[in-house]
Each structure stands twice: as structure tokens, then as C-alpha cells.
Enzyme design. Structure first.
Site, PDB file in Angstrom:
ATOM      1  CD  GLU A 180       8.142 -26.980   0.329  1.00  0.00           C
ATOM      2  OE1 GLU A 180       8.172 -25.875   0.890  1.00  0.00           O
ATOM      3  OE2 GLU A 180       8.213 -27.111  -0.913  1.00  0.00           O
ATOM      4  N   GLY A 238      11.563 -18.609   4.551  1.00  0.00           N
ATOM      5  CA  GLY A 238      12.587 -18.036   5.419  1.00  0.00           C
ATOM      6  C   GLY A 238      11.972 -16.896   6.231  1.00  0.00           C
ATOM      7  CG  MET A 271      12.664 -18.937  -3.558  1.00  0.00           C
ATOM      8  SD  MET A 271      14.054 -20.057  -3.847  1.00  0.00           S
ATOM      9  CE  MET A 271      14.521 -19.633  -5.522  1.00  0.00           C
ATOM     10  CD  GLU A 272       8.534 -21.739  -4.527  1.00  0.00           C
ATOM     11  OE1 GLU A 272       8.154 -21.512  -3.357  1.00  0.00           O
ATOM     12  OE2 GLU A 272       9.685 -22.141  -4.794  1.00  0.00           O
ATOM     13  CG  ASP A 288      15.521 -20.634   5.938  1.00  0.00           C
ATOM     14  OD1 ASP A 288      14.888 -21.438   5.245  1.00  0.00           O
ATOM     15  OD2 ASP A 288      15.621 -19.427   5.641  1.00  0.00           O
TER      16      ASP A 288
HETATM   17  N1  ADE Z   1      12.174 -20.819   1.410  1.00  0.00           N
HETATM   18  C1  ADE Z   1      12.610 -21.285   2.600  1.00  0.00           C
HETATM   19  N2  ADE Z   1      13.657 -20.556   3.040  1.00  0.00           N
HETATM   20  C2  ADE Z   1      13.883 -19.613   2.099  1.00  0.00           C
HETATM   21  C3  ADE Z   1      14.821 -18.580   1.967  1.00  0.00           C
HETATM   22  N3  ADE Z   1      15.762 -18.369   2.905  1.00  0.00           N
HETATM   23  N4  ADE Z   1      14.792 -17.811   0.849  1.00  0.00           N
HETATM   24  C4  ADE Z   1      13.851 -18.020  -0.098  1.00  0.00           C
HETATM   25  N5  ADE Z   1      12.940 -18.984  -0.025  1.00  0.00           N
HETATM   26  C5  ADE Z   1      12.949 -19.784   1.064  1.00  0.00           C
END
Ligand code: ADE
Length: 251
Positions: free
Chosen positions: A14, A80, A194-195, A218
Site C-alpha cells: 500500500e 472493501g 481494519m484500521e 474488493d
Molecule cells: N480492506 C480491504 N478489503 C477489506 C475487507 N473486505 N474487509 C476489511 N478490510 C478490508
């Protein structure tokens, strides 16, 4: 020289292109993380990788502020997509953050930060504006940076920039059912990572401005575990390099 700016990503791909520009002589390891300090596009910068998850992110943010004296923090990476109109390759600039796995109910409403009386942490207005402008620039460049085959295989068409709520939790969201449940619980949420919301909380505690920008890797669905690593490997670094360069030039 203006304020010292911290640039953070969770994973190496990243931030790879930005780190390649950082001078090696001021590399320092602390708490198991490597911090690069130096000058980038005329700014005093400290860059690092925090790893995945809220604890890793919060620890890193604390070190950046308390030890490395960062006065502004920018997070760049992937997320995501949750909102229906978000496509892989689009960019989300956060206007605010929620920890989607925070739940101290029934003592406090679901998602509320206990003892703070708030659910949503706001992004710094100036950083959000600058990151938005930088992202608009980056999406026009992306098709020129990747070859036709890569663009087609990732389904990248005409990437768009969105601004809104980013939600974070200690889960990689990788099923239709889970992303549907998140959308139902937090209808405003554009994307999930997640951060970011953990860094937002630390920055708020220390009175430091925070902005985050995330490219959609995604759709947080049953294909997420395939789409995420592919996007991470092939696209993420191009976005962050373009966005950070433009943002630092604008600041
Ligand atoms: N970062 C990138 N894709 C993610 C996902 N599907 N869930 C959580 N963090 C992500």
C-alpha cells in the site's frame, strides 16, 4: 517548513512507492515497526506501516504522535466497498469514521465509543478536502499507469471518487451476508477497513488532524479474499504514490 505529517498504511504494497522515496538514513525501529523520517515534496514527513487491525493501528498512531511528534496524520490504503455504487478501483475519502465492532450495549448504544458520547469521529476538514482533490487527480492517472490486460482483469473502468463514512473493525469482511449486515446496521457506510477508525480515535485524543483515503480493492463479498490480494499487489501502490504526491503538493 509546515507541520510534521505522518503517512501510514497497513501493508507494504500500500505504501511501497512512497517508502522508496523516503531517505534511509533516518530509519528507526520502535515497537516492532519501522519509521522513516525525512523530507518529501517539501514537507517534514514520517512514514510507517502499522500492520492490520485496530490495536496495531492505534499503537502506531500513538508512537507517531508522542514519539515522532506528528502533527497531522494521513492514512492511505485499500478498503472493501459496502455502498452499492462503489466499484473496485474507486476511491473513498473519509469524512468520518465508525468502529463497526464497538458494542458495549446495553450500557451504551451499539457503535458508541464508551465514555465519549459519540459514535462517529470526524475527519479533519482540510485534510479531507486535500485528499479529495488528490484522489480526483489519481483516478485520471490510473488508466495510464496500468496496461490494458491488468485493467480488464481487475474490472477497472472509470474509477470515481466518493466522500463519506469509513467503518473499521477487526475483521476482514469476506461474505455477502456479512457485508449485507454491515450495510443494514450502518447504512451511511461507504467502505470497510481494519484500521482507520482506530487511528481517528487516537488522533482525536491527542488533538491531531487525521485524514484517510482508501482505494476499493474488493466488494467485501465472497470474492474479497481473491480480489483483495490481487489489487494490493497490482494497483494499491500506484494510487497511494499519486495521491500522496498530489496531497503534499497541495498542503
Ligand atoms: N480492506 C480491504 N478489503 C477489506 C475487507 N473486505 N474487509 C476489511 N478490510 C478490508
Amino acid at each position: 517548513m509546515g507541520q510534521r505529517i505522518a503517512i501510514v498504511s497497513a501493508l507494504e504494497p500500500e505504501l511501497a512507492e512512497v517508502l522508496a522515496l523516503m531517505p534511509d538514513e533516518h530509519k528507526r525501529t520502535l515497537g516492532g515497526r519501522v519509521f522513516w523520517s525525512g523530507h518529501l515534496y517539501g514537507h517534514d514527513v514520517v512514514a510507517t506501516l502499522c500492520g492490520m487491525g485496530k490495536v496495531a493501528a492505534a499503537t502506531t498512531a500513538t508512537l507517531l504522535i508522542e514519539h515522532f511528534k506528528a502533527e497531522q496524520v494521513i492514512f492511505t490504503g485499500v478498503a472493501g466497498g459496502l455502498a452499492v455504487d462503489l466499484e473496485v478501483g474507486d476511491v473513498v475519502v473519509a469524512s468520518g469514521f465508525v468502529q463497526h465492532d464497538m458494542d458495549a450495549s446495553p450500557m451504551f448504544p451499539r457503535f458508541e465509543l464508551p465514555g465519549r458520547g459519540i459514535t462517529q469521529l470526524p475527519a479533519d476538514g482540510v485534510l479531507a478536502q486535500v485528499l479529495r482533490e488528490a484522489s480526483q487527480d489519481a483516478v485520471t492517472w490510473l488508466p495510464k499507469l496500468l496496461d490494458e490486460a491488468t485493467l480488464a482483469s481487475l474490472g477497472l473502468h472509470r474509477p470515481a471518487v466518493h466522500q463519506g463514512l469509513l467503518v473499521s473493525g477487526d475483521r476482514f469482511v469476506s461474505s455477502q451476508a456479512e457485508s449485507h449486515a454491515l450495510r443494514a446496521a450502518l447504512p451511511e457506510a461507504l467502505a470497510v477497513d481494519m484500521e482507520s477508525a482506530a487511528v481517528a480515535q487516537v488522533c482525536r485524543d491527542f488533538g491531531v488532524g487525521f485524514g484517510a483515503v482508501r482505494a476499493i480493492s474488493d466488494r467485501a463479498d465472497n470474492e474479497a479474499h481473491v480480489d483483495f490480494p490481487r489489487f494490493l499487489d497490482q494497483v494499491a501502490r500506484h494510487y497511494s504514490a499519486r495521491i500522496i504526491r498530489k496531497a503534499l503538493n497541495l498542503l
